[in-house]
Design a protein around this motif. Sequence first.
Motif, PDB file in Angstrom:
ATOM      1  N   ALA A 272       0.831  -1.209   0.000  1.00 52.71           N
ATOM      2  CA  ALA A 272       0.000   0.000   0.000  1.00 52.71           C
ATOM      3  C   ALA A 272       0.863   1.257   0.000  1.00 52.71           C
ATOM      4  CB  ALA A 272      -0.942  -0.010   1.208  1.00 52.71           C
ATOM      5  N   GLU A 273       1.963   1.248   0.765  1.00 52.35           N
ATOM      6  CA  GLU A 273       2.854   2.405   0.802  1.00 52.35           C
ATOM      7  C   GLU A 273       3.527   2.620  -0.554  1.00 52.35           C
ATOM      8  OE1 GLU A 273       6.955   4.014   2.977  1.00 52.35           O
ATOM      9  OE2 GLU A 273       5.967   2.187   3.714  1.00 52.35           O
ATOM     10  N   ALA A 274       3.953   1.533  -1.194  1.00 50.58           N
ATOM     11  CA  ALA A 274       4.587   1.649  -2.509  1.00 50.58           C
ATOM     12  C   ALA A 274       3.632   2.262  -3.522  1.00 50.58           C
ATOM     13  CB  ALA A 274       5.050   0.274  -2.986  1.00 50.58           C
ATOM     14  N   MET A 275       2.380   1.842  -3.500  1.00 50.55           N
ATOM     15  CA  MET A 275       1.395   2.401  -4.428  1.00 50.55           C
ATOM     16  C   MET A 275       1.120   3.863  -4.112  1.00 50.55           C
ATOM     17  SD  MET A 275       0.759   0.065  -6.615  1.00 50.55           S
ATOM     18  CE  MET A 275      -0.638   0.848  -7.436  1.00 50.55           C
ATOM     19  N   ASP A 276       1.000   4.212  -2.833  1.00 51.48           N
ATOM     20  CA  ASP A 276       0.714   5.599  -2.445  1.00 51.48           C
ATOM     21  C   ASP A 276       1.853   6.542  -2.831  1.00 51.48           C
ATOM     22  OD1 ASP A 276      -1.731   4.915  -1.378  1.00 51.48           O
ATOM     23  OD2 ASP A 276      -1.035   4.873   0.712  1.00 51.48           O
ATOM     24  N   ARG A 277       3.095   6.108  -2.651  1.00 50.20           N
ATOM     25  CA  ARG A 277       4.234   6.996  -2.861  1.00 50.20           C
ATOM     26  C   ARG A 277       4.771   6.959  -4.285  1.00 50.20           C
ATOM     27  NH1 ARG A 277       8.580   5.555   1.585  1.00 50.20           N
ATOM     28  NH2 ARG A 277       9.681   7.217   0.442  1.00 50.20           N
ATOM     29  N   GLY A 279       3.190   4.805  -7.005  1.00 50.95           N
ATOM     30  CA  GLY A 279       2.249   4.356  -8.032  1.00 50.95           C
ATOM     31  C   GLY A 279       2.642   3.041  -8.672  1.00 50.95           C
ATOM     32  N   SER A 280       3.388   2.213  -7.950  1.00 53.19           N
ATOM     33  CA  SER A 280       3.881   0.965  -8.513  1.00 53.19           C
ATOM     34  C   SER A 280       4.214   0.002  -7.390  1.00 53.19           C
ATOM     35  CB  SER A 280       5.125   1.216  -9.361  1.00 53.19           C
ATOM     36  OG  SER A 280       5.707   0.008  -9.800  1.00 53.19           O
ATOM     37  N   ASP A 281       3.997  -1.308  -7.647  1.00 51.19           N
ATOM     38  CA  ASP A 281       4.437  -2.307  -6.677  1.00 51.19           C
ATOM     39  C   ASP A 281       5.865  -2.753  -6.960  1.00 51.19           C
ATOM     40  OD1 ASP A 281       4.013  -3.725  -8.968  1.00 51.19           O
ATOM     41  OD2 ASP A 281       2.665  -5.214  -8.110  1.00 51.19           O
ATOM     42  N   LYS A 282       6.520  -2.106  -7.915  1.00 48.69           N
ATOM     43  CA  LYS A 282       7.943  -2.339  -8.171  1.00 48.69           C
ATOM     44  C   LYS A 282       8.629  -0.990  -8.368  1.00 48.69           C
ATOM     45  CE  LYS A 282       6.812  -3.680 -12.958  1.00 48.69           C
ATOM     46  NZ  LYS A 282       5.355  -3.826 -12.760  1.00 48.69           N
ATOM     47  N   PRO A 283       8.668  -0.189  -7.291  1.00 43.71           N
ATOM     48  CA  PRO A 283       9.166   1.188  -7.415  1.00 43.71           C
ATOM     49  C   PRO A 283      10.664   1.266  -7.681  1.00 43.71           C
ATOM     50  CG  PRO A 283       8.778   0.642  -5.123  1.00 43.71           C
ATOM     51  CD  PRO A 283       8.235  -0.505  -5.928  1.00 43.71           C
ATOM     52  N   ASP A 284      11.033   2.200  -8.535  1.00 40.01           N
ATOM     53  CA  ASP A 284      12.447   2.505  -8.785  1.00 40.01           C
ATOM     54  C   ASP A 284      12.843   3.606  -7.810  1.00 40.01           C
ATOM     55  OD1 ASP A 284      14.952   3.197  -9.724  1.00 40.01           O
ATOM     56  OD2 ASP A 284      14.400   3.035 -11.840  1.00 40.01           O
ATOM     57  N   LEU A 285      13.679   3.281  -6.842  1.00 39.92           N
ATOM     58  CA  LEU A 285      14.054   4.227  -5.790  1.00 39.92           C
ATOM     59  C   LEU A 285      15.341   4.987  -6.096  1.00 39.92           C
ATOM     60  CD1 LEU A 285      13.251   2.114  -2.590  1.00 39.92           C
ATOM     61  CD2 LEU A 285      11.734   3.518  -3.988  1.00 39.92           C
ATOM     62  N   ARG A 286      15.793   4.922  -7.346  1.00 41.19           N
ATOM     63  CA  ARG A 286      17.032   5.630  -7.685  1.00 41.19           C
ATOM     64  C   ARG A 286      16.796   7.119  -7.917  1.00 41.19           C
ATOM     65  NH1 ARG A 286      19.004   2.231 -12.693  1.00 41.19           N
ATOM     66  NH2 ARG A 286      16.729   2.287 -13.045  1.00 41.19           N
ATOM     67  N   PHE A 287      15.564   7.567  -7.822  1.00 41.47           N
ATOM     68  CA  PHE A 287      15.262   8.998  -7.923  1.00 41.47           C
ATOM     69  C   PHE A 287      14.003   9.277  -7.125  1.00 41.47           C
ATOM     70  CE2 PHE A 287      12.642   7.089 -11.098  1.00 41.47           C
ATOM     71  CZ  PHE A 287      11.599   7.940 -11.383  1.00 41.47           C
ATOM     72  N   GLY A 288      13.709  10.552  -6.914  1.00 46.55           N
ATOM     73  CA  GLY A 288      12.576  10.961  -6.087  1.00 46.55           C
ATOM     74  C   GLY A 288      11.294  11.106  -6.878  1.00 46.55           C
ATOM     75  N   GLN A 289      10.762  12.342  -6.901  1.00 44.37           N
ATOM     76  CA  GLN A 289       9.505  12.645  -7.604  1.00 44.37           C
ATOM     77  C   GLN A 289       8.373  11.734  -7.133  1.00 44.37           C
ATOM     78  OE1 GLN A 289      11.825  15.112  -8.520  1.00 44.37           O
ATOM     79  NE2 GLN A 289       9.877  15.541  -9.538  1.00 44.37           N
ATOM     80  N   GLU A 290       8.193  11.673  -5.821  1.00 40.94           N
ATOM     81  CA  GLU A 290       7.128  10.840  -5.289  1.00 40.94           C
ATOM     82  C   GLU A 290       5.763  11.458  -5.580  1.00 40.94           C
ATOM     83  OE1 GLU A 290       7.542   9.519  -1.284  1.00 40.94           O
ATOM     84  OE2 GLU A 290       9.721   9.229  -1.467  1.00 40.94           O
ATOM     85  N   SER A 391      -5.511   5.356 -11.062  1.00 40.09           N
ATOM     86  CA  SER A 391      -4.894   6.693 -11.055  1.00 40.09           C
ATOM     87  C   SER A 391      -3.461   6.620 -10.555  1.00 40.09           C
ATOM     88  CB  SER A 391      -5.712   7.646 -10.183  1.00 40.09           C
ATOM     89  OG  SER A 391      -7.023   7.796 -10.682  1.00 40.09           O
ATOM     90  N   GLN A 392      -3.233   5.839  -9.509  1.00 44.53           N
ATOM     91  CA  GLN A 392      -1.872   5.700  -8.998  1.00 44.53           C
ATOM     92  C   GLN A 392      -0.959   5.053 -10.038  1.00 44.53           C
ATOM     93  OE1 GLN A 392      -2.575   3.498  -5.356  1.00 44.53           O
ATOM     94  NE2 GLN A 392      -2.387   5.346  -4.103  1.00 44.53           N
ATOM     95  N   GLU A 393      -1.467   4.052 -10.733  1.00 44.83           N
ATOM     96  CA  GLU A 393      -0.638   3.395 -11.751  1.00 44.83           C
ATOM     97  C   GLU A 393      -0.292   4.357 -12.884  1.00 44.83           C
ATOM     98  OE1 GLU A 393      -2.952  -0.004 -12.808  1.00 44.83           O
ATOM     99  OE2 GLU A 393      -2.174  -1.237 -11.157  1.00 44.83           O
ATOM    100  N   LEU A 394      -1.233   5.233 -13.274  1.00 43.59           N
ATOM    101  CA  LEU A 394      -0.937   6.216 -14.308  1.00 43.59           C
ATOM    102  C   LEU A 394       0.130   7.191 -13.830  1.00 43.59           C
ATOM    103  CD1 LEU A 394      -1.560   7.504 -17.065  1.00 43.59           C
ATOM    104  CD2 LEU A 394      -3.356   8.834 -15.939  1.00 43.59           C
ATOM    105  N   LEU A 395       0.007   7.662 -12.594  1.00 40.19           N
ATOM    106  CA  LEU A 395       1.013   8.582 -12.058  1.00 40.19           C
ATOM    107  C   LEU A 395       2.364   7.884 -11.885  1.00 40.19           C
ATOM    108  CD1 LEU A 395      -1.144  10.451  -9.389  1.00 40.19           C
ATOM    109  CD2 LEU A 395      -0.224  11.412 -11.508  1.00 40.19           C
ATOM    110  N   ILE A 419       8.848  -5.888  -1.253  1.00 42.47           N
ATOM    111  CA  ILE A 419       7.475  -5.384  -1.183  1.00 42.47           C
ATOM    112  C   ILE A 419       6.665  -6.440  -0.458  1.00 42.47           C
ATOM    113  CG2 ILE A 419       5.451  -4.635  -2.485  1.00 42.47           C
ATOM    114  CD1 ILE A 419       7.753  -2.694  -2.689  1.00 42.47           C
ATOM    115  N   THR A 420       6.063  -6.063   0.666  1.00 42.47           N
ATOM    116  CA  THR A 420       5.375  -7.031   1.512  1.00 42.47           C
ATOM    117  C   THR A 420       3.887  -6.690   1.634  1.00 42.47           C
ATOM    118  OG1 THR A 420       5.774  -5.790   3.550  1.00 42.47           O
ATOM    119  CG2 THR A 420       7.502  -7.327   2.845  1.00 42.47           C
ATOM    120  N   ASP A 421       3.165  -7.563   2.318  1.00 41.47           N
ATOM    121  CA  ASP A 421       1.740  -7.344   2.596  1.00 41.47           C
ATOM    122  C   ASP A 421       0.945  -7.093   1.320  1.00 41.47           C
ATOM    123  OD1 ASP A 421       1.454  -6.860   5.838  1.00 41.47           O
ATOM    124  OD2 ASP A 421       3.421  -6.295   5.057  1.00 41.47           O
TER     125      ASP A 421
END
Length: 580
Positions: A272-277, A279-290, A391-395, A419-421
């Motif tokens: 849920a946190e990955a999607m909120d911040r 927009g993906s369940d496989k977030p690329d954390l090498r940059f910001g723009q949350e 909407s989160q997936e589009l963002l 990515i858990t839960d």
Amino acid sequence: MIRTHDAGALRAEHADETVVLAGWVARRRDHGGVVFLDLREASGVVQVVVREDDLAHDLRAEYCIKVTGKVRVRPAGNENPEIPTGAIEVVADEIEVLSEAAPLPFQLDSAADVAEETRLRYRYLDIRRHEMAENLRIRSKATYIAHEIMKDNGFVYVETPYMTRSTPEGARDFLVPVRLQPGHWYALPQSPQLFKQLLMVGGMERYYQLTRCFRDEDLRADRQPEFTQIDLEMSFVDEEDIFRVGEELFSRLLSEVRGVDLPRPFRRMKFAEAMDRFGSDKPDLRFGQEITELTEYFANTEFRVFRNPYVGAVVMPGGASQTRKELDAWQEWAKSRGAKGLAYVLVEEDGSLGGPVAKNLSDEERSGLAEKVGAKPGDAVFFAAGFRTASQELLGAARLEIGKRCNLIDESKWEILWITDMPLFEEGDEPGMWTPVHHPFTAPAVEVEKTFQDDPENAPSRAFDLVLNGYELVSGSIRIHQAEVQQRVFDVIGLSKAEAESKFGFLLEAFKYGPPPHGGLAVGWDRVVMLLAGQNTIREVIAFPKTASGGDPLTGAPTEIPPEQREEAGIDFVPEKDAK
């Protein structure tokens, strides 16, 4: 052996030695009666000097030759520091042509400019290129490391069947006709899931396999109809035990192949946190723009587009300088992803907001918006509004696109996390219908084990993924081992007892005989090697891959088969009960 030395191993200490080498002519250069050949083989490249014209006059690129000659140190100023053998050369006394080469369909040293289909059509030539050969060597090295880790952790290597029965696992099966039983078909496995659970019932406790899997699905850059995964399962474990094995595997792979040390334990983030911040369940954390959620911010808005269950935004640094054509192109980009568009505002240099959306906002909404999303003068702010997940997936997709266009991604970083839960179910094609997010044998989270069927939409599971630089590399879970819990999962997804018995009867019967608590994971091996080799598609790390359309330019597969073979295999057989 035909040769006495590996060409790539020759150094200055070999000077004055007579050597016999064998390999391919990678390059030929003629200089006033002296011919220089770059001789290439698996160990590397060495320069061969040919002074007798009759030794070299017929040689051209990719001739396979044997060279007998003496090693000498190159004259001062002629060294080549770009290659390991650059301090020496071999003066040829004798050259034997082992086999000739026809004119090449493409130049191996400029393959980057060659159409991929041509490279695949002549893959045996493509593999002679240093980069392609190195990719396969990296794959081999990584595979050795993986086997070593599994052995050190007490895993037993077991091979599971390639020809089995069709079971629903989220994609279409490849089917194999059974000649001796017309009308009956094997299915190639999408994964060894059921067999590895049976091995746990059988008391193996720690199983693994480097296995081939098959899925008849639409292809992308990181998908193939046949692919390789590391599959493992463990008994009497919880998530922490599985995490430890996964972290040891990836820590050693990154350390020994790329020289990268990953801090352990790996970072964790709930789905849920990955999607909120991000927009993906496989977030690329090498940059910001949350992503910034604005649902509450626009709770009382008069702007109809933002009166939705969810509103969110992502910032594009410097995006306000885009032309109208470039901004319109974002709309087409969004529509290509199934969205209606991508609303935006532009933050002007004086802090005011421009663009078509800004005029629909109240003064209060405009005045605090840039600060709320973290935008600065010169930035663009893109919005998505609608149902939360879509909407989160589009963002999330827009965030990645912004990262690429604005060069925000630090390519030198390696960001890995669990990515858990993850959700247990997702809504199917029809409202009120539910399908498993992972597979129907995934255990519900402990806190909802007795109640998940009452609220499937919000039921978390004991499933997890491992993500590296925005790529999902591992999918795993704790499995259900209790028949009553398993039946309730089947009830939620609308699978009757009769259907469950028909599809999974052999597994359910095995579960009557004391199945242990167990769990495991599968590693997408092609994708892992792709990242280790620094490539953009898995086709670059597979010796003989298919094209994006599923074809094989090298062999011409898939092909039609003659009528007599169709008849012999029983492909067109119609059972009597279906014949009319």
